[in-house]
Design a protein around this motif. Structure first.
Motif, PDB file in Angstrom:
ATOM      1  N   ILE A  14       2.342 -10.835  -2.560  1.00 13.87           N
ATOM      2  CA  ILE A  14       1.939 -10.705  -1.156  1.00 13.87           C
ATOM      3  C   ILE A  14       2.519  -9.432  -0.557  1.00 13.87           C
ATOM      4  CG2 ILE A  14       2.186 -11.724   1.152  1.00 13.87           C
ATOM      5  CD1 ILE A  14       2.139 -14.489  -0.242  1.00 13.87           C
ATOM      6  N   GLN A  15       3.802  -9.167  -0.844  1.00 13.14           N
ATOM      7  CA  GLN A  15       4.433  -7.954  -0.354  1.00 13.14           C
ATOM      8  C   GLN A  15       3.743  -6.708  -0.901  1.00 13.14           C
ATOM      9  OE1 GLN A  15       6.280  -6.268   1.506  1.00 13.14           O
ATOM     10  NE2 GLN A  15       6.745  -4.453   0.293  1.00 13.14           N
ATOM     11  N   GLY A  16       3.365  -6.736  -2.187  1.00 12.71           N
ATOM     12  CA  GLY A  16       2.681  -5.593  -2.780  1.00 12.71           C
ATOM     13  C   GLY A  16       1.338  -5.329  -2.134  1.00 12.71           C
ATOM     14  N   ILE A  17       0.571  -6.395  -1.889  1.00 12.88           N
ATOM     15  CA  ILE A  17      -0.727  -6.261  -1.223  1.00 12.88           C
ATOM     16  C   ILE A  17      -0.540  -5.695   0.183  1.00 12.88           C
ATOM     17  CG2 ILE A  17      -2.677  -7.549  -0.260  1.00 12.88           C
ATOM     18  CD1 ILE A  17      -2.303  -9.513  -2.653  1.00 12.88           C
ATOM     19  N   ALA A  18       0.462  -6.216   0.897  1.00 12.16           N
ATOM     20  CA  ALA A  18       0.715  -5.772   2.266  1.00 12.16           C
ATOM     21  C   ALA A  18       1.139  -4.308   2.303  1.00 12.16           C
ATOM     22  CB  ALA A  18       1.790  -6.653   2.902  1.00 12.16           C
ATOM     23  N   GLN A  19       2.047  -3.929   1.423  1.00 10.57           N
ATOM     24  CA  GLN A  19       2.546  -2.553   1.418  1.00 10.57           C
ATOM     25  C   GLN A  19       1.437  -1.556   1.115  1.00 10.57           C
ATOM     26  OE1 GLN A  19       6.246  -1.841  -0.714  1.00 10.57           O
ATOM     27  NE2 GLN A  19       5.499   0.156  -1.401  1.00 10.57           N
ATOM     28  N   THR A  20       0.635  -1.854   0.090  1.00  7.64           N
ATOM     29  CA  THR A  20      -0.470  -0.967  -0.257  1.00  7.64           C
ATOM     30  C   THR A  20      -1.513  -0.938   0.846  1.00  7.64           C
ATOM     31  OG1 THR A  20      -0.097  -1.391  -2.615  1.00  7.64           O
ATOM     32  CG2 THR A  20      -2.238  -0.469  -1.994  1.00  7.64           C
ATOM     33  N   GLY A  21      -1.796  -2.112   1.419  1.00  8.58           N
ATOM     34  CA  GLY A  21      -2.772  -2.175   2.507  1.00  8.58           C
ATOM     35  C   GLY A  21      -2.346  -1.374   3.713  1.00  8.58           C
ATOM     36  N   LEU A  22      -1.070  -1.465   4.074  1.00  8.86           N
ATOM     37  CA  LEU A  22      -0.567  -0.711   5.227  1.00  8.86           C
ATOM     38  C   LEU A  22      -0.588   0.793   4.964  1.00  8.86           C
ATOM     39  CD1 LEU A  22       2.413  -3.001   6.283  1.00  8.86           C
ATOM     40  CD2 LEU A  22       0.342  -2.523   7.620  1.00  8.86           C
ATOM     41  N   THR A  23      -0.543   1.174   3.704  1.00 13.06           N
ATOM     42  CA  THR A  23      -0.578   2.597   3.357  1.00 13.06           C
ATOM     43  C   THR A  23      -1.959   3.196   3.603  1.00 13.06           C
ATOM     44  OG1 THR A  23       1.136   2.317   1.675  1.00 13.06           O
ATOM     45  CG2 THR A  23      -0.271   4.266   1.483  1.00 13.06           C
ATOM     46  N   TYR A  24      -3.008   2.426   3.333  1.00 11.45           N
ATOM     47  CA  TYR A  24      -4.359   2.973   3.383  1.00 11.45           C
ATOM     48  C   TYR A  24      -5.219   2.454   4.542  1.00 11.45           C
ATOM     49  CZ  TYR A  24      -3.188   4.582  -1.302  1.00 11.45           C
ATOM     50  OH  TYR A  24      -2.575   5.193  -2.364  1.00 11.45           O
ATOM     51  N   ALA A  25      -4.807   1.371   5.180  1.00 11.47           N
ATOM     52  CA  ALA A  25      -5.637   0.782   6.237  1.00 11.47           C
ATOM     53  C   ALA A  25      -5.723   1.705   7.457  1.00 11.47           C
ATOM     54  CB  ALA A  25      -5.076  -0.574   6.646  1.00 11.47           C
ATOM     55  N   LYS A  26      -6.900   1.775   8.063  1.00  9.89           N
ATOM     56  CA  LYS A  26      -7.118   2.566   9.276  1.00  9.89           C
ATOM     57  C   LYS A  26      -7.477   1.676  10.467  1.00  9.89           C
ATOM     58  CE  LYS A  26      -6.659   6.368   6.888  1.00  9.89           C
ATOM     59  NZ  LYS A  26      -5.402   7.162   7.002  1.00  9.89           N
ATOM     60  N   ASP A  27      -8.155   0.567  10.157  1.00  7.67           N
ATOM     61  CA  ASP A  27      -8.599  -0.344  11.213  1.00  7.67           C
ATOM     62  C   ASP A  27      -7.414  -1.121  11.775  1.00  7.67           C
ATOM     63  OD1 ASP A  27     -11.105  -1.828  12.442  1.00  7.67           O
ATOM     64  OD2 ASP A  27      -9.660  -3.370  11.811  1.00  7.67           O
ATOM     65  N   VAL A  28      -7.301  -1.207  13.083  1.00  8.31           N
ATOM     66  CA  VAL A  28      -6.153  -1.858  13.720  1.00  8.31           C
ATOM     67  C   VAL A  28      -6.062  -3.329  13.344  1.00  8.31           C
ATOM     68  CG1 VAL A  28      -7.456  -2.372  15.834  1.00  8.31           C
ATOM     69  CG2 VAL A  28      -4.951  -2.208  15.901  1.00  8.31           C
ATOM     70  N   TYR A  29      -7.199  -3.972  13.155  1.00  7.25           N
ATOM     71  CA  TYR A  29      -7.187  -5.389  12.795  1.00  7.25           C
ATOM     72  C   TYR A  29      -6.720  -5.582  11.349  1.00  7.25           C
ATOM     73  CZ  TYR A  29      -9.793  -5.838  17.125  1.00  7.25           C
ATOM     74  OH  TYR A  29     -10.162  -5.783  18.442  1.00  7.25           O
ATOM     75  N   ASP A  30      -7.128  -4.677  10.470  1.00  6.15           N
ATOM     76  CA  ASP A  30      -6.640  -4.748   9.080  1.00  6.15           C
ATOM     77  C   ASP A  30      -5.132  -4.529   9.035  1.00  6.15           C
ATOM     78  OD1 ASP A  30      -9.129  -5.249   8.020  1.00  6.15           O
ATOM     79  OD2 ASP A  30      -9.555  -3.142   7.558  1.00  6.15           O
ATOM     80  N   ILE A  31      -4.649  -3.585   9.824  1.00  6.70           N
ATOM     81  CA  ILE A  31      -3.211  -3.322   9.872  1.00  6.70           C
ATOM     82  C   ILE A  31      -2.452  -4.564  10.325  1.00  6.70           C
ATOM     83  CG2 ILE A  31      -1.412  -2.004  11.070  1.00  6.70           C
ATOM     84  CD1 ILE A  31      -3.376   0.379  11.061  1.00  6.70           C
ATOM     85  N   GLU A  32      -2.970  -5.239  11.329  1.00  6.79           N
ATOM     86  CA  GLU A  32      -2.337  -6.470  11.815  1.00  6.79           C
ATOM     87  C   GLU A  32      -2.295  -7.531  10.728  1.00  6.79           C
ATOM     88  OE1 GLU A  32      -4.346  -7.794  15.294  1.00  6.79           O
ATOM     89  OE2 GLU A  32      -3.437  -6.286  16.604  1.00  6.79           O
ATOM     90  N   ARG A  33      -3.382  -7.653   9.964  1.00  7.71           N
ATOM     91  CA  ARG A  33      -3.427  -8.650   8.892  1.00  7.71           C
ATOM     92  C   ARG A  33      -2.417  -8.316   7.789  1.00  7.71           C
ATOM     93  NH1 ARG A  33      -9.065  -7.641   9.845  1.00  7.71           N
ATOM     94  NH2 ARG A  33     -10.021  -9.352  11.021  1.00  7.71           N
ATOM     95  N   TYR A  34      -2.312  -7.042   7.425  1.00  4.24           N
ATOM     96  CA  TYR A  34      -1.343  -6.654   6.391  1.00  4.24           C
ATOM     97  C   TYR A  34       0.090  -6.842   6.876  1.00  4.24           C
ATOM     98  CZ  TYR A  34      -5.109  -4.758   3.525  1.00  4.24           C
ATOM     99  OH  TYR A  34      -6.239  -4.612   2.751  1.00  4.24           O
ATOM    100  N   GLU A  35       0.340  -6.570   8.155  1.00  6.02           N
ATOM    101  CA  GLU A  35       1.669  -6.812   8.708  1.00  6.02           C
ATOM    102  C   GLU A  35       2.002  -8.302   8.683  1.00  6.02           C
ATOM    103  OE1 GLU A  35       1.385  -4.939  12.508  1.00  6.02           O
ATOM    104  OE2 GLU A  35       2.149  -3.001  11.774  1.00  6.02           O
ATOM    105  N   ALA A  36       0.992  -9.139   8.944  1.00  9.01           N
ATOM    106  CA  ALA A  36       1.197 -10.590   8.887  1.00  9.01           C
ATOM    107  C   ALA A  36       1.500 -11.033   7.455  1.00  9.01           C
ATOM    108  CB  ALA A  36      -0.037 -11.324   9.425  1.00  9.01           C
ATOM    109  N   LEU A  37       0.821 -10.437   6.475  1.00 10.75           N
ATOM    110  CA  LEU A  37       1.098 -10.760   5.076  1.00 10.75           C
ATOM    111  C   LEU A  37       2.521 -10.354   4.694  1.00 10.75           C
ATOM    112  CD1 LEU A  37      -2.175  -9.772   3.167  1.00 10.75           C
ATOM    113  CD2 LEU A  37      -1.188 -12.056   3.391  1.00 10.75           C
ATOM    114  N   ARG A  38       2.941  -9.178   5.137  1.00 16.54           N
ATOM    115  CA  ARG A  38       4.303  -8.720   4.837  1.00 16.54           C
ATOM    116  C   ARG A  38       5.328  -9.687   5.437  1.00 16.54           C
ATOM    117  NH1 ARG A  38       6.254  -2.576   5.267  1.00 16.54           N
ATOM    118  NH2 ARG A  38       5.771  -2.712   3.051  1.00 16.54           N
TER     119      ARG A  38
END
Length: 205
Positions: A12-36
């Motif tokens: 989960i941490q790996g998915i979140a970290q990689t997602g936060l690196t490449y995500a541009k959409d504010v809603y995607d960023i929120e979801r990755y932060e929630a996963l982290r």
């Protein structure tokens, strides 16, 4: 094999970290932060560490999520293996540590051997690349590859280091209490197999 909760927290941490690196959409960023934060909650629930400490050490990295690399030097002398006593836990381990940016694996192992044992060494060949999750190490938040490199002494003399208090050589049937976070008895027995069979192929998990 590592416990399921730890595997899930790492993934989960790996998915979140990689997602936060490449995500541009504010809603995607929120979801990755929630996963982290979910990965932090899992570790906090199953360990004695505080969420603040977990966030700093486990969930504070950026960039594409990749395994860490631990490099260990394997040196034999007169049928015995070189070990150093770790100040952190008082137990024994092969000299080594985390790989450093800018240094090759061979350069890292030579540096670590000198710093922890006092010996000047030369890397000879790779013996094994092991995934820590397949071995009987205590749980930890990182996904770690362990590299074991056969080395030979070319100079220096036994001396304690900043992180080590003793240096000695041990026979296979006389191993001391080991720092199992760093290496297990099974792994050291595997290293002795290379002493007994120099043609033994490299081991890959």
């Amino acid at each position: 094999m590592e416990q399921k909760w730890l595997t899930w927290a790492k993934e989960i941490q790996g998915i979140a970290q990689t997602g936060l690196t490449y995500a541009k959409d504010v809603y995607d960023i929120e979801r990755y932060e929630a996963l982290r934060e979910l990965s932090v909650d899992i570790l906090a629930n199953y360990t004695f560490e505080s969420k603040e400490r977990i966030r700093l050490s486990f969930a504070g990295e950026g960039g594409y999520s990749t395994p860490k690399v631990d490099v260990r030097g394997v040196i034999f002398r007169e049928g015995k293996i070189l070990l150093v006593r770790e100040k952190l836990d008082g137990n024994w381990a092969l000299p080594g540590g985390w790989a450093d940016i800018g240094l090759s694996a061979s350069e890292v192992v030579v540096k670590e051997i000198c710093e922890e044992s006092g010996f000047q060494a030369e890397a000879v060949r790779l013996l094994a690349v092991l995934d820590k999750k397949f071995h009987n190490h205590p749980p930890e938040p990182y996904h770690v590859y362990k590299m074991f490199i056969l080395c030979k002494i070319v100079g220096g003399e036994a001396a304690e280091g900043v992180e080590t208090s003793e240096v000695d050589f041990f026979a296979e049937d006389e191993l001391p209490e080991l720092s199992v976070e760093r290496n297990t008895a099974e792994q050291l027995r595997t290293m002795f197999q290379f002493l007994n069979d120099p043609q033994k192929p490299v081991i890959l998990d």
